[in-house]
Scaffold this active site. Structure first.
Site, PDB file in Angstrom:
ATOM      1  N   ASP A  86      44.445  31.925  34.857  1.00  0.00           N
ATOM      2  CA  ASP A  86      43.891  33.218  34.434  1.00  0.00           C
ATOM      3  C   ASP A  86      45.025  34.250  34.348  1.00  0.00           C
ATOM      4  O   ASP A  86      45.066  35.216  35.101  1.00  0.00           O
ATOM      5  CB  ASP A  86      42.824  33.644  35.465  1.00  0.00           C
ATOM      6  N   LYS A 100       9.319  43.002  31.651  1.00  0.00           N
ATOM      7  CA  LYS A 100       9.899  41.967  30.772  1.00  0.00           C
ATOM      8  C   LYS A 100      11.116  42.548  30.047  1.00  0.00           C
ATOM      9  O   LYS A 100      11.476  43.698  30.261  1.00  0.00           O
ATOM     10  CB  LYS A 100       8.865  41.432  29.785  1.00  0.00           C
TER      11      LYS A 100
HETATM   12  C1  SPV Z   1      36.789  37.252  35.808  1.00  0.00           C
HETATM   13  O1  SPV Z   1      35.702  36.704  35.952  1.00  0.00           O
HETATM   14  O2  SPV Z   1      37.662  36.808  35.059  1.00  0.00           O
HETATM   15  C2  SPV Z   1      37.085  38.495  36.527  1.00  0.00           C
HETATM   16  C3  SPV Z   1      36.452  38.752  37.817  1.00  0.00           C
HETATM   17  O3  SPV Z   1      37.908  39.259  36.052  1.00  0.00           O
HETATM   18  S1  SPV Z   1      37.541  38.217  39.040  1.00  0.00           S
HETATM   19  O4  SPV Z   1      37.714  36.779  38.880  1.00  0.00           O
HETATM   20  O5  SPV Z   1      36.944  38.544  40.311  1.00  0.00           O
HETATM   21  O6  SPV Z   1      38.830  38.901  38.866  1.00  0.00           O
HETATM   22 MG    MG Z   2      39.149  38.389  34.614  1.00  0.00          MG
END
Ligand code: SPV
Ligand code: MG
Length: 436
Positions: free
Chosen positions: A209, A48
């Protein structure tokens, strides 16, 4: 039954002491000298989640109980190792394990081994009333502080075969990770930790991103998650930002209760590593990146706040040799763990890395992010020397189609009735969140 020379073994896990523990120990004392086998984090992690309080503090509490003569660590959750070594005359355990699914199977094993030296099992009736449960919750809240949360990931790495991490992009996903438990092979399985992903944090806000969502905004959302959860959190810091700003980021994260920062060795405008075209993406020099790691290490207050280096050599087509060279440099600079990233369809590439790196004297716990090589099982990651697995974007990928489907169904039917069967009742959300 009063001979004080008789040895009485009492296995305990205790996150904190309650009247049920005192009752067991008092019963044990009637049979002889009480030796408590205190289950280590490692032993508990086998079935656990690890306790909120660390071993040292738990040991201190139990040691100071009036009727306890000695506390020894118990590393095996079935107690067998200690029983063989001690050959106690008695073992005292609450009778609740007769019924508990995943502890039930230990009982006959214990009885069998005690029989070898004519040892006896004593099972006082377990009493766990509502007031104990309520006070447990209150005490948990007290111990559930920032310091304990920060150090939890370091404890998990030491005690678990593999630390399982799932992406969380808001408080609701945090609550799913916090509360979801399944019973499998007589063990409770759950996620150990949250991943604050730059990709899903940005996507949630409808942005790419590429660091358009700045650290202040990301820290503000992760604070929402930390408000309602107790599990540790790993922060995806992209490349850690400007060298001159790094110490402020480290301080904010650690102060807010984050357990680790992962920085990737890239420079320039950030691009997500899973994009096919990495033409404009550049890797940092190993020297400059090592300087960042050192800066992060000297800034943190606690060594349990982990500084993790992410190597992008495979993503940028630089190959194994480059990845290994960098791993050694980052490890020497003080990185506590290494994330070796890959966007291949299988785990072959990262296993070629772990095979060599794990034998090196600079080896550190390894992290895998199986987004593209999702067929890999955790057991294979363990076999190949990985300590942490991050499922980096799955809750967002699951949520989007479900929401889009629901929206479409309402449009098609010009009412919401048809979709009711596919969505959860509002009551479940209310129950999940609770009232206080
Ligand atoms: C994220 O999840 O933002 C990462 C992993 O950095 S990746 O998308 O594979 O770069
Ligand atoms: Mg990332």
């Amino acid at each position: 039954m009063k001979s004080s020379k008789k040895i009485v073994y009492v296995p305990l896990a205790v996150d904190f002491i309650n009247d049920a523990h005192i009752k067991i120990i008092n019963v044990a004392k009637k049979y002889g000298e009480v030796i408590v086998g205190l289950l280590t984090d490692k032993a508990i992690a086998k079935y656990k989640s690890i306790p909120i309080i660390n071993y040292e503090t738990r040991e201190l509490m139990v040691k100071n109980l009036k009727n306890v003569s000695k506390v020894i660590p118990d590393n095996s959750y079935d107690y067998i190792e200690n029983l063989k070594a001690l050959k106690p005359n008695f073992l005292v355990h609450g009778d609740d394990w007769k019924k508990q699914g995943f502890r039930k199977h230990i009982r006959p094993k214990v009885i069998k081994i005690l029989k070898k030296w004519n040892g006896k099992l004593i099972e006082p009736r377990s009493t766990k009333n509502i007031s104990v449960t309520n006070s447990e919750k209150k005490i948990k809240d007290i111990f559930d502080n920032t310091e304990n949360r920060v150090s939890k990931l370091a404890r998990l790495i030491k005690s678990k075969e593999i630390v399982r991490v799932l992406e969380s992009h808001n408080s609701l996903t945090g609550l799913i990770i916090e509360n979801l438990k399944i019973e499998k092979n007589k063990k409770i399985e759950e996620f150990d930790c949250m991943w604050s992903s730059s990709l899903t944090d940005s996507a949630t806000k409808g942005k790419p991103d590429n660091q358009a969502v700045d650290y202040s905004s990301r820290i503000s959302s992760l604070n929402d998650m930390l408000d309602v959860t107790s599990k540790p959190l790993i922060f995806d810091a992209d490349n850690g930002g400007q060298f001159e700003h790094l110490s402020f980021l480290i301080r904010s994260l650690e102060r807010n209760g984050v357990s680790a920062i992962i920085m990737e060795d890239k420079v320039g405008l950030k691009k997500n590593s899973l994009f096919k075209n990495q033409k404009d993406a550049k890797q940092d020099t190993p020297k400059a990146f090592a300087k960042k790691i050192k800066k992060a290490c000297t800034t943190r207050k606690s060594k349990d706040f982990l500084i993790i280096a992410r190597i992008e050599s495979f993503i940028l087509g630089k190959g194994l040799k480059d990845a290994l060279k960098r791993a050694e440099i980052y490890s020497r600079a003080g990185a506590d763990a290494i994330l070796i990233h890959s966007k291949e369809k299988t785990a072959k590439e990262i296993f070629s890395f772990s095979k060599i790196f794990n034998k090196s004297k600079f080896s550190k716990p390894l992290i895998a992010v199986p987004s593209t090589y999702s067929k890999v099982y955790e057991k294979d990651l363990i076999k190949n020397g990985f300590k942490i697995v991050i499922y980096a974007n799955h809750l967002l990928r699951a949520a989007f189609p479900a929401m889009e489907f629901t929206a479409k169904k309402i449009l098609e039917n010009t009412r919401s009735f048809e979709i009711e069967k596919n969505i959860i009742p509002i009551k479940r959300i209310i129950n999940l969140i609770g009232n206080d």
